[in-house]
Design a protein around this motif. Structure first.
Motif, PDB file in Angstrom:
ATOM      1  N   GLY A 249      37.764  43.715  82.639  1.00 31.67           N
ATOM      2  CA  GLY A 249      38.634  44.828  82.838  1.00 31.67           C
ATOM      3  C   GLY A 249      40.068  44.521  82.794  1.00 31.67           C
ATOM      4  N   PHE A 250      40.682  45.737  81.985  1.00 38.13           N
ATOM      5  CA  PHE A 250      41.871  45.635  82.491  1.00 38.13           C
ATOM      6  C   PHE A 250      42.971  45.743  83.942  1.00 38.13           C
ATOM      7  N   SER A 251      41.734  46.167  84.903  1.00 39.64           N
ATOM      8  CA  SER A 251      42.127  46.004  86.292  1.00 39.64           C
ATOM      9  C   SER A 251      41.792  44.591  86.597  1.00 39.64           C
ATOM     10  N   ASP A 252      42.768  44.055  87.671  1.00 36.82           N
ATOM     11  CA  ASP A 252      41.964  42.816  88.474  1.00 36.82           C
ATOM     12  C   ASP A 252      42.203  42.886  89.837  1.00 36.82           C
ATOM     13  N   ALA A 253      41.667  41.790  90.589  1.00 34.66           N
ATOM     14  CA  ALA A 253      41.253  42.072  91.951  1.00 34.66           C
ATOM     15  C   ALA A 253      42.723  42.404  93.045  1.00 34.66           C
ATOM     16  N   ALA A 254      44.424  42.432  92.337  1.00 31.43           N
ATOM     17  CA  ALA A 254      45.557  42.168  92.644  1.00 31.43           C
ATOM     18  C   ALA A 254      44.887  44.134  93.247  1.00 31.43           C
ATOM     19  N   GLU A 255      44.391  44.974  91.954  1.00 29.86           N
ATOM     20  CA  GLU A 255      44.448  46.495  92.305  1.00 29.86           C
ATOM     21  C   GLU A 255      43.570  47.010  92.984  1.00 29.86           C
ATOM     22  N   VAL A 256      42.107  46.393  93.266  1.00 32.00           N
ATOM     23  CA  VAL A 256      41.706  46.403  94.354  1.00 32.00           C
ATOM     24  C   VAL A 256      41.700  46.498  95.570  1.00 32.00           C
ATOM     25  N   PHE A 257      41.981  45.128  96.058  1.00 32.99           N
ATOM     26  CA  PHE A 257      43.071  45.134  97.395  1.00 32.99           C
ATOM     27  C   PHE A 257      43.824  46.299  97.906  1.00 32.99           C
ATOM     28  N   ILE A 258      44.862  46.650  97.087  1.00 35.47           N
ATOM     29  CA  ILE A 258      46.129  47.393  97.232  1.00 35.47           C
ATOM     30  C   ILE A 258      45.486  48.798  97.930  1.00 35.47           C
TER      31      ILE A 258
ATOM     32  N   GLN B 237      53.226  51.522  94.511  1.00 36.07           N
ATOM     33  CA  GLN B 237      53.213  52.580  95.659  1.00 36.07           C
ATOM     34  C   GLN B 237      52.065  52.943  95.398  1.00 36.07           C
ATOM     35  N   LEU B 238      52.190  53.606  93.550  1.00 40.53           N
ATOM     36  CA  LEU B 238      51.311  54.578  93.917  1.00 40.53           C
ATOM     37  C   LEU B 238      49.933  54.468  93.967  1.00 40.53           C
ATOM     38  N   LEU B 239      49.532  53.144  94.137  1.00 49.33           N
ATOM     39  CA  LEU B 239      48.166  53.071  93.992  1.00 49.33           C
ATOM     40  C   LEU B 239      47.597  53.048  95.729  1.00 49.33           C
TER      41      LEU B 239
ATOM     42  N   TRP C 181      48.003  45.208  74.219  1.00 53.01           N
ATOM     43  CA  TRP C 181      48.460  43.755  74.713  1.00 53.01           C
ATOM     44  C   TRP C 181      49.580  43.767  74.484  1.00 53.01           C
ATOM     45  N   PRO C 182      50.520  42.899  75.048  1.00 57.00           N
ATOM     46  CA  PRO C 182      50.528  42.735  76.762  1.00 57.00           C
ATOM     47  C   PRO C 182      50.411  43.738  77.479  1.00 57.00           C
ATOM     48  N   ILE C 183      49.800  44.016  78.714  1.00 58.03           N
ATOM     49  CA  ILE C 183      49.868  45.160  79.859  1.00 58.03           C
ATOM     50  C   ILE C 183      51.077  44.345  80.710  1.00 58.03           C
ATOM     51  N   ASN C 184      51.288  45.251  81.257  1.00 53.70           N
ATOM     52  CA  ASN C 184      52.152  45.155  81.867  1.00 53.70           C
ATOM     53  C   ASN C 184      51.968  45.218  83.697  1.00 53.70           C
ATOM     54  N   LYS C 185      51.909  44.182  84.216  1.00 52.00           N
ATOM     55  CA  LYS C 185      51.415  44.202  85.316  1.00 52.00           C
ATOM     56  C   LYS C 185      52.277  44.320  86.547  1.00 52.00           C
ATOM     57  N   SER C 186      53.920  44.161  86.536  1.00 47.96           N
ATOM     58  CA  SER C 186      54.611  43.586  87.675  1.00 47.96           C
ATOM     59  C   SER C 186      54.473  45.449  87.731  1.00 47.96           C
ATOM     60  N   ASN C 187      54.534  45.903  86.872  1.00 44.54           N
ATOM     61  CA  ASN C 187      54.987  47.390  87.029  1.00 44.54           C
ATOM     62  C   ASN C 187      53.657  48.811  86.957  1.00 44.54           C
ATOM     63  N   LEU C 188      52.702  47.258  86.756  1.00 39.91           N
ATOM     64  CA  LEU C 188      51.007  48.365  87.085  1.00 39.91           C
ATOM     65  C   LEU C 188      51.247  49.073  86.201  1.00 39.91           C
TER      66      LEU C 188
ATOM     67  N   PRO D 250      50.281  51.700  83.556  1.00 41.19           N
ATOM     68  CA  PRO D 250      48.810  53.223  83.560  1.00 41.19           C
ATOM     69  C   PRO D 250      47.691  53.092  83.286  1.00 41.19           C
ATOM     70  N   VAL D 251      47.463  51.609  81.804  1.00 43.00           N
ATOM     71  CA  VAL D 251      46.104  51.732  82.242  1.00 43.00           C
ATOM     72  C   VAL D 251      45.728  50.824  82.749  1.00 43.00           C
ATOM     73  N   ARG D 252      45.998  49.840  83.779  1.00 45.40           N
ATOM     74  CA  ARG D 252      45.472  49.638  84.446  1.00 45.40           C
ATOM     75  C   ARG D 252      45.088  50.788  85.769  1.00 45.40           C
ATOM     76  N   ILE D 253      46.255  51.280  86.206  1.00 46.85           N
ATOM     77  CA  ILE D 253      45.725  51.954  86.532  1.00 46.85           C
ATOM     78  C   ILE D 253      43.646  53.196  86.381  1.00 46.85           C
ATOM     79  N   VAL D 254      44.373  53.479  85.822  1.00 49.46           N
ATOM     80  CA  VAL D 254      43.427  54.798  84.869  1.00 49.46           C
ATOM     81  C   VAL D 254      42.024  53.515  85.042  1.00 49.46           C
ATOM     82  N   HIS D 255      42.363  52.395  84.472  1.00 49.64           N
ATOM     83  CA  HIS D 255      40.808  51.865  85.069  1.00 49.64           C
ATOM     84  C   HIS D 255      40.422  51.794  85.774  1.00 49.64           C
ATOM     85  N   PHE D 256      41.389  51.315  86.829  1.00 48.04           N
ATOM     86  CA  PHE D 256      40.789  51.001  88.462  1.00 48.04           C
ATOM     87  C   PHE D 256      40.260  52.192  88.571  1.00 48.04           C
TER      88      PHE D 256
END
Lengths: 248, 407
Positions: free
Chosen positions: B53-62, B215-217, B277-284, B286-292
């Motif tokens: 998936g595009f998001s990972d455990a960091a998104e789940v945790f936050i 902070q958005l997440l 790719w690359p998908i920016n993790k530092s700035n979260l 959008p594709v990561r938020i949408v996936h999460f």
């Protein structure tokens, strides 16, 4: 992201190589790496043509401390000079120069800024870009690193300069305190997307370390320059093999 | 760590409502994934969320942390006032801060020992990892100010900042959900448009996890959590959002899996690699938020709070870890660093990897169980004895469908 660990096949190859080591010439350290590590579909067309036509070949090696050769007594023992020797031996009759443009402690962005002067101005057939260490050490943004690599490769290709990326050095100790993984992945992907050749220095040195061919950790201070000399020479010969492999 | 009942995860008995074990379960799972993913070169990381998936455990945790924080402190605010809730939040912030400084000490010990004993000039670029040792007077102050964040010590500072600003989010949430979410979204967009970031040490560095984006997440999680406290539905009950969510999760699964497999064998093409790719993790990104969000909606829909598996034996250790998330999270970071050290120092063969992963997870579970036991002991010896004897989950909640769980 994880990389596959050395396969049993690699171990078997190592054993085989150790077996043959006794028969090899005395002065050269036996330091072959498994051929599958060097295999790639990327090609070096301009270099190939010049070698074929026996035109003079210029190669620029650009990168950090390990390109400059900080750990060896003189630049003649740094990897670019050893590469020149290995290629000259392999292609007798072709004048080959390898220019050393290594400078310590620069990140990829800073090295890229030197490209016009240190690479393009020399009009080389091939540029070998050793990078990623400072990024991993400082945990710099992976995305910007990828962009910088893309820009560098685009600049080289626009000038019809062939390119090889060289990834980081390996040792247990440094790998225990630095997270190289994301940067290794990034370099592999950028090379993949740009059809550039990635010379897997990290994986080769890890193979040597895992199989006892070199011990990077416990070497006494007095033996460090001679270890570095051997390692740079071995890497240069592996790189010469890789270059030969990448000629169409 | 304080052993009183001050945790964000207040037990069900105190609140009079059933505890949603899904939150504990998936946060526990995220903690295991964080541990596994943080060990470089770990084969087991092929089986975590980040491989598919595009998001990972960091998104789940936050996200879950925002959700539970809003539930617990939201209730406190509604009952005892904002000041009281803010005081509780800041007690938690202090715990996190102390934990971070403790981890920093361990990291510094490891790096300084390596740099001073190894010191081979062949690795002069690599040994710059210990540069901060040349000016410890600055490095230590920067660490205390959370501006110096070495390898893997970057999620706690994010969490600290998110919680420290949380009273404001709670106040806005009390007005209404949009009053909290719109400014949050605006800040996220601004961070992306104008490249806003928090500066870090050494010079020119920024926080790896940009709090202005992440902070958005946290706020999204908080909005759902708060909606649950106030019994306001957030999501429409229609079926089509679930179809969209399922499509997003499935497409991400295929694409990300193809990247993972491409890394193993060139013969498998990496789909859309060039485009995404690359998908920016530092700035979260959008594709990561949408996936999460798609994943969270889908999981909440498919896994009701009263699911049987949450009360079965195998889920219990994971739930325990999720319930003691602060301590287990700090421990997991420490364990990943140690595992990395063990694997790179001795052997990284599959047997050793398996041993390290199993030992790490066992220690996380053991620690969670121990802390739970201490807590019960503080409430009364009888309860502690019962907790030790049965180690059973609480009885099923009477009515546990939250805003994410309504079907």
């Amino acid at each position: 992201m994880a990389r596959p660990s050395p396969s049993p096949l690699a171990g078997a190859v190592a054993l085989g190589l150790l077996f043959f080591a006794g028969a090899a010439t005395a002065e050269e350290t036996q330091c072959q790496a498994p051929p599958e590590l060097l295999a790639s579909e990327a090609k070096l067309p301009r270099l190939a043509q010049h070698l074929k036509e026996r035109k003079p070949v210029t190669i620029v090696a650009i990168g950090g401390s390990s390109t400059a050769g900080n750990a060896v007594p003189s630049p003649a023992q740094a990897y670019p000079a050893r590469l020149e020797a290995a290629l000259t031996k392999r292609y007798p009759g072709v004048p080959i120069r390898v220019l050393n443009k290594g400078a310590p402690h620069e990140d990829a962005q800073q090295v890229l800024a030197r490209f016009p002067r240190d690479v393009v101005a020399e009009n080389p057939d091939l540029a070998i870009w050793e990078t990623g260490t400072i990024e991993a050490v400082r945990r710099m943004d992976v995305e910007s690193f990828a962009t910088t690599l893309d820009e560098g490769l685009a600049l080289l290709y626009a000038q019809h300069i062939d390119a090889i990326l060289v990834n980081m050095q390996y040792s247990h100790k440094t790998a225990a305190v630095i997270d190289f993984d994301p940067y290794l992945d990034t370099m592999r992907r950028v090379a993949d997307l740009n059809d550039a050749y990635l010379f897997p220095r990290f994986e080769i040195m890890k193979f040597w370390s895992d199989n006892g061919i070199f011990d990077f950790e416990t070497v006494p201070k007095a033996d460090r320059p001679s270890l570095a000399t051997k390692v740079y020479d071995c890497l240069a010969r592996q790189l010469a093999d890789a270059i030969a492999e990448a000629l169409p | 760590m304080p052993q009183h009942d001050v945790q964000a995860e207040a037990p069900a008995s105190k609140t009079g409502r059933g505890r949603d074990l899904r939150l504990d379960f998936f946060r526990g799972l995220a903690l295991f994934f964080i541990f596994i993913d943080h060990i470089p070169d770990n084969t087991l990381s092929y089986f975590t969320l980040t491989s598919v998936g595009f998001s990972d455990a960091a998104e789940v945790f936050i996200f879950i942390s925002g959700y539970t924080a809003a539930m617990v402190y939201g209730r406190t605010m509604l009952r005892q006032g904002t000041l009281f809730a803010a005081a509780q939040i800041y007690r938690r912030v202090w715990q996190l801060y102390v934990a971070h400084i403790f981890l920093f000490m361990i990291f510094t010990a490891e790096v300084s020992y390596t740099v001073w004993t190894f010191n081979n000039p062949m690795y002069s670029d690599e040994l710059r990892v210990g540069d901060f040792l040349a000016q410890p007077h600055i490095a230590i102050i920067k660490a205390l100010l959370l501006q110096f964040q070495p390898t893997f010590l970057d999620i706690l500072p994010l969490y600290i900042v998110l919680l420290a600003t949380f009273p404001i989010v709670l106040l806005l949430l009390r007005q209404n959900l949009l009053a909290a979410l719109l400014p949050s979204l605006a800040l996220y967009v601004a961070a992306h448009l104008f490249g806003l970031a928090l500066s870090a040490y050494p010079q020119d560095h920024v926080w790896y996890f940009n709090p202005l984006a992440w902070q958005l997440l946290f706020a999204l999680g908080a909005a759902f959590g708060f909606a649950r406290v106030t019994d306001r539905p957030v999501l429409p009950a229609a079926a089509w959002p679930m179809a969209v969510a399922a499509a997003i999760v499935l497409a991400s699964f295929v694409v990300k899996l193809s990247w993972t497999l491409h890394g193993l064998s060139d013969s498998i093409p990496a789909l859309f690699l060039k485009q995404i790719w690359p998908i920016n993790k530092s700035n979260l990104a959008p594709v990561r938020i949408v996936h999460f969000l798609a994943l969270a909606a889908l999981v909440a829909y498919l896994v009701p709070a009263e699911s049987k598996f949450l009360r079965q034996g195998f889920a219990r250790p994971i739930i325990l870890c999720g319930q003691q998330s602060l301590q287990v999270f700090c421990l997991s970071i420490l364990l990943s660093v140690l595992s990395h050290f063990v694997l790179s120092e001795w052997s990284d063969g599959l047997a050793m990897q398996a041993a390290v992963n199993i030992a790490g997870m066992a220690l996380m579970i053991g620690t969670a169980a121990l802390i739970t036991w201490y807590r019960e002991m503080d409430r009364g010896p009888a309860r502690a004895a019962a907790a030790m004897a049965s180690a059973k989950p609480e009885p099923p909640p009477a009515q546990a469908a939250g805003p994410l769980g309504s079907r």
